[in-house]
Every structure is written in C-alpha cells, then in structure tokens.
Design an enzyme around this catalytic site. Structure first.
Site, mmCIF file in Angstrom:
data_model
loop_
_atom_site.group_PDB
_atom_site.id
_atom_site.type_symbol
_atom_site.label_atom_id
_atom_site.label_comp_id
_atom_site.label_asym_id
_atom_site.label_seq_id
_atom_site.Cartn_x
_atom_site.Cartn_y
_atom_site.Cartn_z
ATOM 1 N N CYS A 70 -5.160 -2.089 3.477
ATOM 2 C CA CYS A 70 -4.899 -1.859 4.898
ATOM 3 C C CYS A 70 -5.964 -2.516 5.759
ATOM 4 C CB CYS A 70 -4.790 -0.357 5.154
ATOM 5 S SG CYS A 70 -4.196 0.070 6.811
ATOM 6 N N LYS A 80 -10.119 2.456 -2.196
ATOM 7 C CA LYS A 80 -10.459 2.015 -0.850
ATOM 8 C C LYS A 80 -11.800 2.586 -0.411
ATOM 9 C CE LYS A 80 -8.376 1.712 3.793
ATOM 10 N NZ LYS A 80 -7.221 2.107 4.621
ATOM 11 N N GLU A 107 0.831 -1.208 0.000
ATOM 12 C CA GLU A 107 0.000 0.000 0.000
ATOM 13 C C GLU A 107 0.863 1.255 0.000
ATOM 14 O OE1 GLU A 107 -3.177 2.235 3.028
ATOM 15 O OE2 GLU A 107 -1.769 0.735 3.761
#
Length: 563
Positions: A410, A355, A290
């Site tokens: 994440c 995300k 990430e």
C-alpha cells in the site's frame, strides 16, 4: 504594477484568507491525474504576493511572521482539501459506522497538514527581501516544510509539490539524482518565479528569474529525453508475470461470508486468457493485490490447496494476505500483520514480508489516542482486533525465480528513500507493490498513489511490479515507462516480462546529500544577501524596504517605514 498583483498584496482580513485558500486549491490541479503544471505557478505566485502583503509598514516582525503563517495555513488548507478530498470515500464504505466522521477526515486532516505550509510561509517571511531573492527564500522554506511533513508524526509526503514534475516521463528523470524533495525545490522555485513578472519595477527584475526558471525546466526535459533509452530495455530471463486485478468492491461483498465466491473469482480470473493470448500456463509468477482475503489464508488449508491446484509446477503466487502470529501463553489471539506471502504449487507458504509503515487510523489507532477513540466508539477501518502491528524492519522478500525483491504494501511506496530492505543482503533489483485502493473508489486518490509508486522506480533505478485490487496495476521499467497497465475500475490480468534494473547507482544517501547541499547553499546565499541589503538600506539615502510599488502605500507610509 499590474492591478491584480497589487490587489492580492494589499488584501487584508478575510479577503487575504480567501485568496490564500483559493490559490492553494488551484495548486492541486498540478497533481495527478490532472498534471497541469501551470496551475502550480498560478497557485504559488499569489502565495508570494500574499507574503509580500505581510510587510505592512509599522507592523512588527512578530506580527508579520504571524500574518505570513496565517495566510500559509489557509493556502495549505485549500491545497490539501482540493488534493485529498477523496479520503472521504473510505468513510462511506461502511457508512453506517463511519459516515458521521466524514467531515473530520475530509477537513480535519487537511487542517492539520496545513500547519506545515504555515511554517514554510513564516520561515520564508523571516528570510524575505523585496527583490528576486524572495523566490529563493520561498522555495527554500516550503521545501523545508515538505521535508518535515514527510517525516514527522510517521510522515505523510502525499502530493508533495515535486509531484508536479514527478509525473512527466522526461521531467521525472532528475529524481534519480535529487529525489522527490529535490524535485520539490525545483518545482517551487520554477513555478513561483512568474510572481516577479507582475511585481518587478524593471524589465530585468520582471524577466530574469522567470527566464532562468524556463531554462531550468527545459534543461530538465532535455536531460530526461537524453536519459530515457530509445528502445525497451532487456528483460529478466525465465520470468513471465501475470498480475491479477479483481476489481472487488471494498464493501459488504468483501466479507468472510463470501469467502468461497471471492476465491472462485480470483481463481477464474487468474486462469482467464490474457489480452495478448498468453495463458496461466505461460506464467512463472502470479501476483495478487493487498489484503486479498477476508480471512487468514495461512490458517485455511482448503484455500491453500485451491491455490496450489491453480499453479503449475515451478510457478509461484505472490499475494497480499493478513497473517497472525501464534498467541503468547495466556492470550486468545496473536499479533496481526499486513503481509505479502509466497505460495508454491503444493499450497506451501515459502516466505512472507510484514508491512512496516502502517496507515494511522486505517490499520491501527495511535496508542496515545487509543483510549479517546475507543471511548467514542471508533476503530480502525480494517476488521482486525486491535489493528495491525508493524514489522520491526524492512526485510527482503525471497521469491523463487525472481531477483531480490524490495516489497512494499500500500502506501509504503509513497516514502522516498524508505523502499529498499534493511540489512546486508544482496541489493534489491525489483520493487513489488501490492495495494488495495478499493477504499477510495473512482476518485483521484488511486491515480496519485500510482504516480508516487512509479516515481520510486525512477529514484531507485528498479522496475516496479504493482498489483492493485481496483487499479492501477502496472509493470513499470526503471525509467518510469509503463510497460503495461490496467486502468482504474476494471478487472483483468496483465501478462508481462520483467524489465531488468537500470544498473545506475542510485542511493538515498546521495540524494539526501544533494538536497542538503542545495538547501545549505540557498540558506547561505539568502543570509549573505539579506545582510548586504539591510546594510545598503541603512546607509542609503533612500532606505526604502518595500516589496512593491510605493504608490500602493502612499508617501506617508513610506516615510514611516524610512524612519
């Protein structure tokens, strides 16, 4: 009664609060990386006794519930401080800006989260009876509070008590059918049952439920042993993974001024010989973690060309990267997204995933607090003007040569039932998780994060491919077995084939239905049991509604209760 349990039950005032805090803190040892399951029992048993102590004669129902909520708050505060202390490391990455706020992160978040077990303790007290059913009430109430913690205010199911079972290969297999919340109920019921050993008046009261709990735990282990195949499962044809873990510190080194050095590090490490002799030329899919770049990759043709030069024809790179939409007319910049991008050997971006579940205060500032936060000179941790924007829905990520991908960035991987893409596309056959735990250094946080992502593989019956900046990077099969991994704090590459999905039917709807059924059965049983007991107490000549030996209170207090 054993004096220790009696002293806990009879504790009052600040002693009760300290005991609650200490008991909660002890429970954190059951979480990764320690995984000491008995620690949860040593934490929950005093929790049961402390609720017992709120049944003081002459105390009103309302006062008793308040007392249970207070001790539950201190229990939760200890549990979350001991389990989440590592969050403080993020405040020291840019210590000149954030170090002063470290106490608010290390103590403030646990203080807020502690209201969930406070509610759980109060709910348990509402259903409490002085017999073995109080263990069921305790497990039911705290499971409800954990479900709420996982969903309210964007949700934060980190260190759910179910993870005490969810990190063991055999015990975690039950999550495929019950999910994390189902494991939570089992962990609470099993580990709270030893409280009866020191408070039961007869051998049956002391040992029946703990014996059933031990049987349940053994059954879960035997089921897991049966479910996990003895041999490695087959792999996807023509897929050879290379996962790069750069171990790049999240400090001044990760700066746009160092972009060339960062890119050279990524390229050279990705091209380095693997541990098993494989080379970059053997890989069909290279995965980077990430937020790999301190710049906008899609607006940097030179960097895209360097990546294209790294790749062989037919291979692709899957990498985390921030991206920006085109600004709307009248605006200087567009919306920023934390994304995963797919790049081919020509340096062309083939696809992207944005995300959905952002980290509050880490990636954005909640709107209702934005004015206050800005007024005191704070911002989110990431250096993005205004923070990231969330995507509207979880979309599938199309990667040439890979089965359908459920992409997570994440801490999106910590949310059970929220992994798979939305819509009517083909079912996902792979979980991809890219993350950057470099914010938290060499602490317990990255171990906890990996354990939760690993459990998602078991829940969904899908393999997990995980690339983490500082670790833990890994390939995990759909039964939770680690095929290969890189430990925390090292740099290197993983060369691995991709395990196939298990083929089992895994549905978050089925798991929620199973959990709801369990909780409803428990609630109905507790209500029926309570009505029966209260009726018995009202009609019996004894009429003693006490939760421990009457000698602890004395005859005068018992007579008061009987009246």
């Amino acid at each position: 009664m054993i004096p220790f349990a009696e002293r806990v039950i009879l504790a009052r005032g600040w002693r009760r609060c300290i005991l609650g805090f200490a008991a909660g803190a002890l429970g954190a040892l059951a979480m990764p990386p320690f995984g000491i399951l008995p620690a949860l029992a040593l934490s929950l048993a005093p929790g049961v006794w402390l609720i017992d102590g709120t049944a003081k004669p002459g105390l009103s129902r309302r006062a008793s519930l308040k007392a249970a909520a207070l001790v539950g708050w201190f229990w939760g505060f200890g549990y979350f401080v001991a389990g989440l202390w590592w969050l403080g490391a993020a405040f020291l990455v840019e210590a000149d800006q954030f170090a002063w706020a470290l106490p608010f992160g290390v103590l403030g978040l646990p203080a807020l989260l502690a209201f969930f077990p406070a509610f759980g303790f109060a709910l348990a007290r509402l259903l409490w009876l002085p017999d073995g059913s109080r263990i069921l009430a305790f497990a039911f109430a705290l499971t409800v509070s954990e479900v709420l913690r996982g969903h309210l205010f964007t949700g934060f199911p980190w260190n759910n008590p179910g993870m005490a079972l969810g990190q063991n290969l055999w015990l975690m297999q039950s999550a495929a059918f019950l999910g994390l919340d189902g494991l939570c109920f089992l962990a609470l019921a099993i580990c709270a049952s030893p409280a009866l050993i020191l408070t039961g008046r007869t051998a049956g009261q002391r040992w029946t439920l703990p014996g059933l709990a031990a049987t349940a735990l053994s059954t879960m282990a035997v089921f897991g042993l049966w479910r996990v195949p003895a041999e490695p499962i087959p792999t996807v044809e023509n897929v050879r993974l290379r996962i790069m873990q750069p171990n790049l510190a999240q400090d001044a080194k990760f700066n746009p001024r160092n972009r060339d050095a960062i890119m050279r590090h990524y390229l050279s490490l990705s091209a380095a010989p693997g541990r098993d002799g494989r080379t970059l030329a053997d890989a069909t899919h290279i995965v980077w973690p990430e937020s790999a770049f301190p710049f906008l990759l899609h607006r940097d043709p030179a960097s895209l060309a360097q990546i294209g030069g790294l790749l062989e024809p037919g291979s692709v790179l899957v990498t985390g990267a921030a991206r920006m939409d085109e600004p709307i007319p009248g605006e200087a910049v567009g919306a920023f997204f934390n994304a995963i991008q797919v790049i081919d050997h020509r340096g062309t971006i083939l696809g992207s995933y944005d995300k959905v579940h952002l980290v509050p205060f880490g990636e954005y500032v909640p709107r209702f607090l934005e004015a206050l936060i800005r007024a005191v000179g704070l911002r989110q941790f990431v250096h993005i003007p205004g923070g990231f924007e969330p995507a509207e829905s979880r979309k599938p990520l199309s990667v040439p040569g890979l089965p359908p991908v459920a992409a997570t960035i994440c801490y999106e991987a910590i949310f059970p039932g929220q992994i798979l893409p939305e819509g009517d596309g083909p079912p996902a056959r792979l979980i991809l998780n890219v993350t950057n735990d470099g914010w938290f250094g060499q602490t317990t946080g990255p171990y906890q994060h990996f354990a939760q992502a690993r459990l998602r593989a078991v829940e969904e019956g899908l393999p997990l491919v995980r690339a983490a900046n500082t670790g833990i990077s890994a390939v995990v099969d759909p039964y939770g077995r680690i095929v290969d991994s890189l430990q925390l704090g090292v740099e290197g590459v993983i060369d691995s084939d991709l395990p196939v999905a298990s083929g089992a039917i895994h549905s978050s709807i089925t798991r929620r239905f199973s959990l709801t059924t369990i909780l409803m059965i428990c609630l109905m049983a507790l209500i029926v049991r309570r009505k029966q007991k209260l009726h018995l107490y009202k009609t019996s000549w004894t009429r003693r509604y006490v939760s421990f030996d009457t000698k602890a209170w004395g005859h005068e207090e018992v007579d008061q209760l009987n009246r």
